[in-house]
Design an enzyme around this catalytic site. Sequence first.
Site, mmCIF file in Angstrom:
data_model
loop_
_atom_site.group_PDB
_atom_site.id
_atom_site.type_symbol
_atom_site.label_atom_id
_atom_site.label_comp_id
_atom_site.label_asym_id
_atom_site.label_seq_id
_atom_site.Cartn_x
_atom_site.Cartn_y
_atom_site.Cartn_z
ATOM 1 N N ARG A 316 0.791 -0.958 -0.163
ATOM 2 C CA ARG A 316 0.082 -0.512 -0.051
ATOM 3 C C ARG A 316 0.985 1.408 -0.066
ATOM 4 O O ARG A 316 2.077 1.226 0.459
ATOM 5 C CB ARG A 316 -0.916 -0.141 1.122
ATOM 6 C CG ARG A 316 -2.010 -0.636 1.200
ATOM 7 C CD ARG A 316 -3.429 -0.648 0.004
ATOM 8 N NE ARG A 316 -4.444 -1.129 -0.400
ATOM 9 C CZ ARG A 316 -4.428 -2.273 -1.261
ATOM 10 N NH1 ARG A 316 -3.584 -2.602 -1.630
ATOM 11 N NH2 ARG A 316 -5.690 -2.983 -0.894
ATOM 12 N N GLU A 344 2.139 11.546 -3.774
ATOM 13 C CA GLU A 344 2.315 13.070 -4.320
ATOM 14 C C GLU A 344 3.791 13.778 -3.923
ATOM 15 O O GLU A 344 3.590 14.845 -4.435
ATOM 16 C CB GLU A 344 1.278 13.768 -3.330
ATOM 17 C CG GLU A 344 1.454 13.340 -1.895
ATOM 18 C CD GLU A 344 0.421 14.420 -0.490
ATOM 19 O OE1 GLU A 344 0.365 15.683 -1.405
ATOM 20 O OE2 GLU A 344 -0.248 13.797 0.129
ATOM 21 N N HIS A 357 -1.844 -0.045 -10.738
ATOM 22 C CA HIS A 357 -2.164 -0.866 -9.736
ATOM 23 C C HIS A 357 -2.234 -1.849 -10.072
ATOM 24 O O HIS A 357 -3.403 -2.491 -9.603
ATOM 25 C CB HIS A 357 -3.226 -0.375 -8.589
ATOM 26 C CG HIS A 357 -3.782 -1.521 -7.908
ATOM 27 N ND1 HIS A 357 -2.598 -1.601 -6.877
ATOM 28 C CD2 HIS A 357 -4.501 -1.382 -6.876
ATOM 29 C CE1 HIS A 357 -2.838 -2.428 -5.410
ATOM 30 N NE2 HIS A 357 -4.256 -2.588 -5.688
#
Length: 494
Positions: A316, A344, A357
Amino acid sequence: LASQQRRATTPMLALVNRPARLAPCVARTARGLSAAASSDELTLLETLLKEAKKRKADEEAAAKAQQGEEGPKFQVQTFNAISMAGLQKFPNNSFQLTGTSGKVPDGVSEEPHAILLRSHKLASSEVASTVRAIARCGAGTNNVPIADMTARGIPVFNTPGANANSVKELALCGLLLAARGVSEGITHTKNVICAEESDHKARNARVEKDKKFFAGGEIRGKTLAVLGLGNIGAMVAESALSLGMNVVGYDPKISVDAAWRLPSSVEKMPSLQDACAAADFVSINMPYIKGVTHGVIDASCFDVMKPTCSIVNFARGEIVDGAALLKAYENGHTGKYVSDFPDEFVQEHPNFICIPHLGASTEEAEDNCAAMAAEQVIDFLETGTIKNSVNFPTASLDVQDPEHTRLCVINKNEPGVLGAITTALGSLGVNIAQQLNTSRDAIAYNVVDLQDFPQGEAAAEVQSKLLELDGVLSTRIIWTGSVREGPSSFLTKA
């Protein structure tokens, strides 16, 4: 020879000459054998009778189902596109697929009894009061409001290990992308060489000339730190060893089963920082748990890493502290970060290789996850069995007698509630044949098989009385004797 024959026959002659003394012994022995035989025969007959009754009940239930007399069906609401390998697990005669997998038939109320989903961000408001279970086709459940579902007494299932091989293979790919300039070389060939050279011969020469910009290193002989040693982590560790790497691992919550699966040559490290300090590569395979593993790969890890250490994260994105990683890059860190989650802070950094993903995005993984999720939901709805729940305890109670009624009660794990439940059942004249009580954190779960359970309004009264007890969240009758209750007979305070 004559002497030997005389010695051999002497005991027999002695026995023949003592019939009066032997008669009682023989009689007692015969009676004992007869009693033992009778007891064994009765036990065998009882077992055969019980099995015959169960077969008859199963046959009657199957016949009713085929004739369409099984009553209302369980409705399974799906979000996302769920693999047919999972959807086909649900028997058509007792389950109705809704949501993204179908519509509720005309004249039937929309009352979802279970939810299947993949990556959909599930809101509490999307979970109807009729829902008994939620299954995530995958290992991570951070897209499900676990705390809200626990408070409502709804078990949330996941499918650990079903997609493990798929994620493992991508992790190995990530190691190679980090070790070699493959990704950068692809981008350079498409955007620079092909743009600047139109002639195939010139492009061929340029590809040979520019390879020096993308030289890398081998992973053989390097040290890999595997952070998280569950299904995926253990498989990554084993594959890395087979590729000639040295492997160290860290997992403070490793289970006994996971420890047995782990190759003995994996060195267990005492802390996250110790594992990172020893590594040339780091593979993150731990689950994301808000408040526990959020941003756990932070400055304390980057400060002890080798400057060339690369990180592979297909678990994750939130596990890595992107701001701390950016600062490490600004301070001279040169290792790559490979992930299938955007970040980010380092998104535009040249050492960040970000892909879609894809961790569990293989046909095989999606099939395995959907099938496992479906089987767990069916087992829970039809028998009360709980396996691979992230918020409920594991529970399984074998059927003792096909004529018993099975009642499931979910309650808060507080002192006195279990006693109140059993007292209430006794006061209502219901006898408990067998019972399973287990708990996990704030939730307790009871599976109770009852003898001579009342029918009709009297049965409803039992459930209502239980639901009136402080701490009881829901009650559900799964079957009354050989009759499966289906989605009916479910009462909840939510």
